[in-house]
Design a protein around this motif. Structure first.
Motif, mmCIF file in Angstrom:
data_model
loop_
_atom_site.group_PDB
_atom_site.id
_atom_site.type_symbol
_atom_site.label_atom_id
_atom_site.label_comp_id
_atom_site.label_asym_id
_atom_site.label_seq_id
_atom_site.Cartn_x
_atom_site.Cartn_y
_atom_site.Cartn_z
ATOM 1 N N SER A 180 -5.416 51.724 78.237
ATOM 2 C CA SER A 180 -4.874 50.982 79.372
ATOM 3 C C SER A 180 -3.717 51.782 79.951
ATOM 4 O O SER A 180 -3.060 52.547 79.219
ATOM 5 C CB SER A 180 -4.402 49.594 78.920
ATOM 6 O OG SER A 180 -3.911 48.854 80.018
ATOM 7 N N PRO A 181 -3.436 51.648 81.255
ATOM 8 C CA PRO A 181 -2.338 52.405 81.856
ATOM 9 C C PRO A 181 -1.023 52.209 81.114
ATOM 10 O O PRO A 181 -0.642 51.078 80.776
ATOM 11 C CB PRO A 181 -2.263 51.844 83.277
ATOM 12 C CG PRO A 181 -3.658 51.403 83.570
ATOM 13 C CD PRO A 181 -4.180 50.869 82.270
ATOM 14 N N VAL A 182 -0.325 53.308 80.849
ATOM 15 C CA VAL A 182 0.952 53.290 80.127
ATOM 16 C C VAL A 182 2.095 53.315 81.138
ATOM 17 O O VAL A 182 2.164 54.211 81.982
ATOM 18 C CB VAL A 182 1.066 54.495 79.171
ATOM 19 C CG1 VAL A 182 2.443 54.533 78.512
ATOM 20 C CG2 VAL A 182 -0.036 54.441 78.119
ATOM 21 N N VAL A 183 2.990 52.325 81.041
ATOM 22 C CA VAL A 183 4.095 52.239 81.998
ATOM 23 C C VAL A 183 5.470 52.311 81.342
ATOM 24 O O VAL A 183 6.478 52.372 82.040
ATOM 25 C CB VAL A 183 3.996 50.955 82.853
ATOM 26 C CG1 VAL A 183 2.802 51.030 83.785
ATOM 27 C CG2 VAL A 183 3.927 49.705 81.978
ATOM 28 N N SER A 184 5.517 52.305 80.005
ATOM 29 C CA SER A 184 6.814 52.340 79.329
ATOM 30 C C SER A 184 6.666 52.923 77.937
ATOM 31 O O SER A 184 5.671 52.667 77.254
ATOM 32 C CB SER A 184 7.411 50.926 79.247
ATOM 33 O OG SER A 184 8.691 50.945 78.660
ATOM 34 N N MET A 200 -0.450 48.203 80.741
ATOM 35 C CA MET A 200 -0.750 47.243 81.806
ATOM 36 C C MET A 200 -1.931 46.336 81.459
ATOM 37 O O MET A 200 -2.678 45.923 82.335
ATOM 38 C CB MET A 200 -0.984 47.974 83.125
ATOM 39 C CG MET A 200 0.264 48.643 83.673
ATOM 40 S SD MET A 200 0.032 49.390 85.301
ATOM 41 C CE MET A 200 0.145 47.919 86.335
ATOM 42 N N ASP A 201 -2.077 46.032 80.170
ATOM 43 C CA ASP A 201 -3.050 45.027 79.730
ATOM 44 C C ASP A 201 -2.322 43.878 79.040
ATOM 45 O O ASP A 201 -2.889 43.195 78.187
ATOM 46 C CB ASP A 201 -4.097 45.643 78.801
ATOM 47 C CG ASP A 201 -3.491 46.234 77.536
ATOM 48 O OD1 ASP A 201 -2.238 46.236 77.406
ATOM 49 O OD2 ASP A 201 -4.257 46.680 76.663
ATOM 50 N N ASN A 202 -1.040 43.704 79.395
ATOM 51 C CA ASN A 202 -0.201 42.639 78.828
ATOM 52 C C ASN A 202 0.079 42.835 77.342
ATOM 53 O O ASN A 202 0.250 41.864 76.608
ATOM 54 C CB ASN A 202 -0.841 41.261 79.052
ATOM 55 C CG ASN A 202 -1.142 40.985 80.516
ATOM 56 O OD1 ASN A 202 -0.280 41.163 81.381
ATOM 57 N ND2 ASN A 202 -2.366 40.564 80.805
ATOM 58 N N THR A 203 0.159 44.090 76.901
ATOM 59 C CA THR A 203 0.493 44.364 75.500
ATOM 60 C C THR A 203 1.532 45.476 75.403
ATOM 61 O O THR A 203 1.707 46.286 76.321
ATOM 62 C CB THR A 203 -0.724 44.799 74.672
ATOM 63 O OG1 THR A 203 -1.156 46.101 75.095
ATOM 64 C CG2 THR A 203 -1.870 43.804 74.768
ATOM 65 N N ILE A 204 2.223 45.469 74.260
ATOM 66 C CA ILE A 204 3.023 46.612 73.821
ATOM 67 C C ILE A 204 2.425 47.060 72.507
ATOM 68 O O ILE A 204 2.244 46.248 71.587
ATOM 69 C CB ILE A 204 4.507 46.229 73.639
ATOM 70 C CG1 ILE A 204 5.107 45.782 74.980
ATOM 71 C CG2 ILE A 204 5.297 47.405 73.066
ATOM 72 C CD1 ILE A 204 6.460 45.132 74.852
ATOM 73 N N CYS A 224 2.308 41.957 81.879
ATOM 74 C CA CYS A 224 2.467 43.288 82.483
ATOM 75 C C CYS A 224 1.080 43.755 82.907
ATOM 76 O O CYS A 224 0.327 44.312 82.106
ATOM 77 C CB CYS A 224 3.085 44.267 81.494
ATOM 78 S SG CYS A 224 3.210 45.955 82.132
ATOM 79 N N ALA A 225 0.734 43.468 84.162
ATOM 80 C CA ALA A 225 -0.601 43.793 84.658
ATOM 81 C C ALA A 225 -0.567 44.486 86.014
ATOM 82 O O ALA A 225 -1.519 45.163 86.389
ATOM 83 C CB ALA A 225 -1.451 42.530 84.753
ATOM 84 N N GLU A 226 0.545 44.341 86.736
ATOM 85 C CA GLU A 226 0.621 44.893 88.088
ATOM 86 C C GLU A 226 1.831 45.796 88.318
ATOM 87 O O GLU A 226 1.799 46.651 89.201
ATOM 88 C CB GLU A 226 0.668 43.753 89.119
ATOM 89 C CG GLU A 226 -0.556 42.846 89.102
ATOM 90 C CD GLU A 226 -0.435 41.745 90.139
ATOM 91 O OE1 GLU A 226 -0.057 42.045 91.285
ATOM 92 O OE2 GLU A 226 -0.704 40.574 89.793
ATOM 93 N N ASP A 244 6.461 37.287 84.606
ATOM 94 C CA ASP A 244 6.635 35.839 84.737
ATOM 95 C C ASP A 244 8.108 35.416 84.728
ATOM 96 O O ASP A 244 8.419 34.231 84.712
ATOM 97 C CB ASP A 244 5.856 35.087 83.665
ATOM 98 C CG ASP A 244 6.320 35.422 82.256
ATOM 99 O OD1 ASP A 244 7.345 36.112 82.096
ATOM 100 O OD2 ASP A 244 5.643 34.987 81.302
ATOM 101 N N GLY A 245 9.037 36.383 84.694
ATOM 102 C CA GLY A 245 10.450 36.076 84.816
ATOM 103 C C GLY A 245 11.212 35.889 83.526
ATOM 104 O O GLY A 245 12.409 35.589 83.549
#
Length: 305
Positions: A180-184, A200-204, A224-226, A244-245
């Motif tokens: 899945s795309p890595v953003v962090s 970006m599949d809602n996981t760490i 974390c999807a977008e 989601d804040g």
């Protein structure tokens, strides 16, 4: 496992894309959509300095270990190197063809690396006269969204689903695919080979690089999807922003294929929480164990503890 609001920091107009502690934990450096970089007192919330020069949104910031040098990057395709005390630009580094999303610094500030939507990582030597990159790494097949640097490695996370570890001394690269795309990317403990990788599949995912790049734990519950949501980790805890804040917290456990749900989540932001960073003494000082800084799309910065 939880925390309360200790301080709220203002000063930005629009989304705060990133916020980090300096090496002492007494100050916070933040960058936002308003093109500004702010240095604020973490204890009082008071703004200490402003760094103005970027022509587009500031995407990433990094500080040298001695606290004297700040590197920043943004949508103007530039990397700026600043003198923190004077707020003067020491270097303007060009070499990227598209937005620069992340920047990292060596401990002594002599090496700066940046990752861009143009699929490259640029490396600069601050001791050299030329302003062009010392080296350009082109292995990524999509944008580079996250960078961390150790004494001998540059570790890059890419939208092409991969984490690439560049061994500077051995001149080799190791590639781990996460699916899945890595953003962090965060390093929980400098003494281990573990990486906390936000996807970006809602996981760490907790990646063990010493064991063939195996995923030894997966943390979920946040969103974390977008967006490029930034996470952090230490020996005991994983933290993350969320679309989601909320700010999410997990206890570190190695659970193999089992998904670990969050231990607690903190409310205080409205809109997206773009990033969370732990206090630099969160592992060593029990009083700082739950101290962290988060940055939100509504322009807010919160110190928790």
């Amino acid at each position: 496992m939880g925390a309360r609001v200790l301080q709220q920091i203002g000063g930005h107009t629009g989304s705060v894309n990133t916020a980090i502690f300096d090496t002492t934990g007494d100050y916070v450096v933040s960058g936002g959509q308003d093109k500004r970089i702010l240095l604020s007192n973490a204890n009082t919330g008071r703004q200490v300095q402003s760094y103005d020069g970027h022509g587009w949104a500031v995407q990433g910031v990094a500080i040298s270990q001695d606290g004297s040098q700040l590197a920043s990057c943004g949508g103007d395709r530039m990397v700026f190197v600043w003198d923190i005390s004077t707020a003067q630009i020491k270097r303007k580094l060009t070499g990227h063809q598209q937005r620069v999303d992340c920047v990292a610094s060596s401990k002594d500030g002599t090496i700066v690396a940046s990752g861009s939507f143009d699929k490259t990582v640029c490396i600069w030597d601050m001791r050299a006269a030329p302003r062009s990159p010392l080296q350009v790494l082109k292995e990524s097949k999509d944008g580079v969204a996250s960078l961390v640097m150790t004494d001998s490695e540059i570790i890059a996370g890419s939208i092409d689903n991969c984490v690439r570890t560049y061994d500077i001394r051995m001149a080799r690269v190791i590639e781990d695919s996460l699916g899945s795309p890595v953003v962090s990317i965060a390093i929980p403990n400098s003494q281990t080979s573990m990486l906390a990788v936000g996807c970006m599949d809602n996981t760490i995912q907790l990646l063990d690089r010493s064991n063939g790049g195996n995923v030894v734990a997966t943390f979920a519950g946040h969103k974390c999807a977008e967006y490029r949501i930034q996470c952090d980790a230490n020996k005991k805890m994983v933290v993350s922003g969320s679309e989601d804040g909320f700010v999410y917290l997990w206890g570190v456990v190695t659970s193999g294929d089992k998904v670990t749900q969050y231990t607690s989540r903190l409310s205080g932001h409205t809109g997206i929480v773009n990033s969370v960073r732990l206090h630099p003494q969160s592992d060593s000082n029990p009083e700082k164990a739950f101290v962290m800084v988060s940055a939100g799309s509504n322009g807010s910065i919160i110190i928790w503890g």
